[in-house]
Write a protein that holds these residues in place. Sequence first.
Motif, PDB file in Angstrom:
ATOM      1  N   HIS A  16       4.764  -0.535   7.554  1.00  0.00           N
ATOM      2  CA  HIS A  16       4.107   0.444   6.685  1.00  0.00           C
ATOM      3  C   HIS A  16       2.685   0.002   6.363  1.00  0.00           C
ATOM      4  O   HIS A  16       1.749   0.805   6.407  1.00  0.00           O
ATOM      5  CB  HIS A  16       4.880   0.593   5.369  1.00  0.00           C
ATOM      6  CG  HIS A  16       6.315   0.967   5.534  1.00  0.00           C
ATOM      7  ND1 HIS A  16       6.713   2.135   6.122  1.00  0.00           N
ATOM      8  CD2 HIS A  16       7.451   0.314   5.191  1.00  0.00           C
ATOM      9  CE1 HIS A  16       8.033   2.210   6.123  1.00  0.00           C
ATOM     10  NE2 HIS A  16       8.506   1.105   5.576  1.00  0.00           N
ATOM     11  N   ASN A  17       2.530  -1.264   6.055  1.00  0.00           N
ATOM     12  CA  ASN A  17       1.200  -1.773   5.718  1.00  0.00           C
ATOM     13  C   ASN A  17       0.271  -1.698   6.920  1.00  0.00           C
ATOM     14  O   ASN A  17      -0.905  -1.347   6.795  1.00  0.00           O
ATOM     15  CB  ASN A  17       1.295  -3.212   5.219  1.00  0.00           C
ATOM     16  CG  ASN A  17       1.970  -3.308   3.865  1.00  0.00           C
ATOM     17  OD1 ASN A  17       2.081  -2.326   3.144  1.00  0.00           O
ATOM     18  ND2 ASN A  17       2.438  -4.495   3.517  1.00  0.00           N
ATOM     19  N   GLN A  65      -0.924   1.853   7.378  1.00  0.00           N
ATOM     20  CA  GLN A  65      -1.943   2.239   6.415  1.00  0.00           C
ATOM     21  C   GLN A  65      -3.272   1.546   6.695  1.00  0.00           C
ATOM     22  O   GLN A  65      -4.345   2.138   6.511  1.00  0.00           O
ATOM     23  CB  GLN A  65      -1.466   1.929   4.994  1.00  0.00           C
ATOM     24  CG  GLN A  65      -0.365   2.844   4.503  1.00  0.00           C
ATOM     25  CD  GLN A  65      -0.759   4.304   4.572  1.00  0.00           C
ATOM     26  OE1 GLN A  65      -1.896   4.666   4.251  1.00  0.00           O
ATOM     27  NE2 GLN A  65       0.157   5.150   5.022  1.00  0.00           N
ATOM     28  N   LEU A  67       0.788  -1.223   0.000  1.00  0.00           N
ATOM     29  CA  LEU A  67       0.000   0.000   0.000  1.00  0.00           C
ATOM     30  C   LEU A  67       0.823   1.278   0.000  1.00  0.00           C
ATOM     31  O   LEU A  67       0.332   2.334  -0.400  1.00  0.00           O
ATOM     32  CB  LEU A  67      -0.934   0.016   1.224  1.00  0.00           C
ATOM     33  CG  LEU A  67      -2.020  -1.065   1.257  1.00  0.00           C
ATOM     34  CD1 LEU A  67      -2.787  -0.987   2.551  1.00  0.00           C
ATOM     35  CD2 LEU A  67      -2.964  -0.907   0.081  1.00  0.00           C
ATOM     36  N   ILE A  68       2.071   1.210   0.456  1.00  0.00           N
ATOM     37  CA  ILE A  68       2.814   2.464   0.613  1.00  0.00           C
ATOM     38  C   ILE A  68       3.915   2.644  -0.418  1.00  0.00           C
ATOM     39  O   ILE A  68       4.547   3.693  -0.458  1.00  0.00           O
ATOM     40  CB  ILE A  68       3.420   2.568   2.031  1.00  0.00           C
ATOM     41  CG1 ILE A  68       4.361   1.401   2.329  1.00  0.00           C
ATOM     42  CG2 ILE A  68       2.326   2.647   3.074  1.00  0.00           C
ATOM     43  CD1 ILE A  68       5.763   1.559   1.958  1.00  0.00           C
ATOM     44  N   TYR A 125      -3.734  11.251  -7.630  1.00  0.00           N
ATOM     45  CA  TYR A 125      -2.405  10.888  -7.122  1.00  0.00           C
ATOM     46  C   TYR A 125      -1.376  11.934  -7.556  1.00  0.00           C
ATOM     47  O   TYR A 125      -0.545  12.377  -6.748  1.00  0.00           O
ATOM     48  CB  TYR A 125      -1.987   9.508  -7.644  1.00  0.00           C
ATOM     49  CG  TYR A 125      -0.734   8.976  -6.979  1.00  0.00           C
ATOM     50  CD1 TYR A 125      -0.818   8.244  -5.804  1.00  0.00           C
ATOM     51  CD2 TYR A 125       0.519   9.237  -7.520  1.00  0.00           C
ATOM     52  CE1 TYR A 125       0.326   7.765  -5.173  1.00  0.00           C
ATOM     53  CE2 TYR A 125       1.672   8.771  -6.898  1.00  0.00           C
ATOM     54  CZ  TYR A 125       1.566   8.031  -5.724  1.00  0.00           C
ATOM     55  OH  TYR A 125       2.703   7.577  -5.097  1.00  0.00           O
ATOM     56  N   LYS A 164      -3.034   9.597  -2.060  1.00  0.00           N
ATOM     57  CA  LYS A 164      -1.809   8.821  -2.212  1.00  0.00           C
ATOM     58  C   LYS A 164      -1.973   7.402  -1.690  1.00  0.00           C
ATOM     59  O   LYS A 164      -1.298   6.475  -2.142  1.00  0.00           O
ATOM     60  CB  LYS A 164      -0.657   9.497  -1.459  1.00  0.00           C
ATOM     61  CG  LYS A 164      -0.198  10.810  -2.065  1.00  0.00           C
ATOM     62  CD  LYS A 164       0.602  10.575  -3.328  1.00  0.00           C
ATOM     63  CE  LYS A 164       1.273  11.831  -3.822  1.00  0.00           C
ATOM     64  NZ  LYS A 164       2.058  11.614  -5.049  1.00  0.00           N
ATOM     65  N   VAL A 165      -2.864   7.245  -0.688  1.00  0.00           N
ATOM     66  CA  VAL A 165      -3.105   5.929  -0.078  1.00  0.00           C
ATOM     67  C   VAL A 165      -4.607   5.749   0.076  1.00  0.00           C
ATOM     68  O   VAL A 165      -5.367   6.727   0.059  1.00  0.00           O
ATOM     69  CB  VAL A 165      -2.397   5.818   1.297  1.00  0.00           C
ATOM     70  CG1 VAL A 165      -0.880   5.854   1.129  1.00  0.00           C
ATOM     71  CG2 VAL A 165      -2.848   6.926   2.236  1.00  0.00           C
ATOM     72  N   ALA A 184       1.784   2.368  -6.095  1.00  0.00           N
ATOM     73  CA  ALA A 184       0.657   3.061  -5.475  1.00  0.00           C
ATOM     74  C   ALA A 184      -0.539   3.258  -6.396  1.00  0.00           C
ATOM     75  O   ALA A 184      -1.669   2.918  -6.030  1.00  0.00           O
ATOM     76  CB  ALA A 184       1.123   4.404  -4.920  1.00  0.00           C
TER      77      ALA A 184
END
Length: 723
Positions: free
Chosen positions: A622-623, A626, A468-469, A501, A507-508, A474
């Motif tokens: 990171h995942n 998010q 996801l990041i 984006y 962005k996410v 992305a």
Amino acid sequence: MSNQNPESRPSSEISVAELSPETAKAELERLAAEIADHDRRYHQEDAPSISDAEYDALRRRNLEIETRYPDLVLSEGPSAQVGAAPASGFGKIAHRVPMLSLDNAFNDDDVRDFVGRVRRFLKFDPLMGALAVTAEPKIDGLSLSLRYEGGKLVYAATRGDGATGENVTANAKTIKDIPHTLQGTVPDVIEVRGEVYMAHQDFQALNARMEANGGKVFANPRNAAAGSLRQLKSEITASRPLKFFAYAWGEMSELPKDTQNGMVALLADWGFQINPLMKRCETVEDLLAVYHGIEESRAQLDYDIDGVVYKVDRLDLQERLGFVSRSPRWAIAHKFPAEQAWTVLNDIEIQVGRTGALTPVAKLEPITVGGVVVSNATLHNEDYIKGIGQDGEPIRGGKDLRPGDTVKIQRAGDVIPQIVDVDLDKRSADAEAYAFPVRCPICNSHAVREENEKTGRKDAIRRCTGGLICPAQATEKLKHFVSRNAFDIEGFGDKQVDAFYQDDLVKVPAEIFTLEARDKQSLTKLRNREGWGAVSAKNLFEAINARREIDLNRFIFALGIRHVGEGNAKLLARAYGSWETFAAAMEAAGEQTGEAWTDLNDIDGIGHIVAEALVEFFAESHNREQLAALLEEVTPKDAENIEASGSPVAGKTVVFTGSLERMTRDEAKAMAERFGAKVSGSVSKKTDLVVAGPGAGSKLKKAQDLNVDVISEDGWFDLVGAN
């Protein structure tokens, strides 16, 4: 030859020898349509979509079928066509003498066959002397016919479909190599034919200017030349560095010379540029020597060529030989094979694709190969770079490649260039082996090679687990997230994802659901953006809010975890029931040992590869960050509670083992799920029921050891009431 019935396969997959009259007819019609489409792309749009080699292969197949079934030849098929109809933006000019194309030779034997056919057709007696043939480079540009009357240029026309071309007179007059008035004494009517092209240095300079001005760059010199000549505004053509080689003629009120060689020399006297590499040969060996000499010096030429053209020298013999279909009997084009050249491997760069694949790319000292400036080449994967496979054995095509190496590059048509050799004698003594990264160069997440549970071998591709990041992934991940089978947000398609984006709006995934709140506080409202209005912005926000609750299986699928498609997402949702249970189990299975890991692998349909992808995804901080942000905005709904349906196996974990006689294993699984059961592939203490058929082995024993209930297949039907 395939064992499959030819009639059951598409005609394109059947060899010519296997084609029946019916399938041959279908294949000729298919080839005619496909070749016509490629002709249009090449001649009208200056944007070919396949390589010359692929196009030639289509025409060869068409010719082979026509030769086998002459009664099926289409009156307007490829054999009767040349080029494509003129584009609508230009006036049309009919050629007094058709501009035909040439047959092709692809190897030395084809050239010997050509000369042999000419001799047989002419009944050429060796006592008559040598059969002279000219050889000249085949320029890869745009064919042009120039008509002069009284020595003055009257008009210029492209090849078009061979019979009618486009009137590009104003544009042609801007090319310095094309004289407006011919020199010396000339016939009253002359049609001079040749090729408009662009030199490599001029091509590179033009592309640099186009890019600097924000314009679209050309893929190769041929496209640049064709696109420049076919401009509707001649001042644009005048600004482009076009050149012209003359090599033939059409209508002539008289022929001052009696040979091809003599006529081309006369073209130079009249003021045209002719190719200095043209030679007159008297034997096949001489022709082939010219061909291979030009092939070897090809990389040093400042213009694109794709072969050598041979023409019978005597014009009276050309007239006797005449034409067959779309080409003359007295000429042939000897095409070059895949293009190769030596250059230096400056560096190895890692690119990250939308699926997280880390792809190595060779950064080369720019080299012109076949008229295209090559600065990159594919390196496939890390084993290819090492030249050694997982078993320690050399891999096919793999090289021990290191930055600084001198390497041979090959292009075949328009495919991505590849490295086919390395000169180890030129390698520096201090050159170090390339270390492939184990972390994503974009987001620094772990990059892993998955292992095949059956073979024990690792995947050739290393992939980023950033999911996801990772910026490289992305936009594609976002498109997947909002797709029909995931969150299915109406009005939030690929175009919107790319735009949002790029403008830092989304962005996410979590930012999709904060878009409206941020828009209210922003000075630049969505409704004021180009292509938007108050109604469309309102509709988008409503569509987003309508998806703040979503089925668990859709939520899992939307995350874009590798190997987790719709089917696996449903299996996981059914097995774990809620997001909280699922997420906790994935984190608990992170060490790939213990009960949680075993339970995950025991889900029927979830193998080791899927299980590994799941825990790798949840292992990335990171995942998890998010996901936490996303879960602040949306709520995954628990999987349907089927236990309340009254089925005696609802919510239970069932294992089928042994030979089933009344149903297949897939039917058994489907039936169990229909009655609300979870199907597992192995027996554990969490197993509620084992259905054992004849031949049941270790699973039956383990069930007995764990005191798990065991019933027969008939007992299963009785239990669920399906008799």
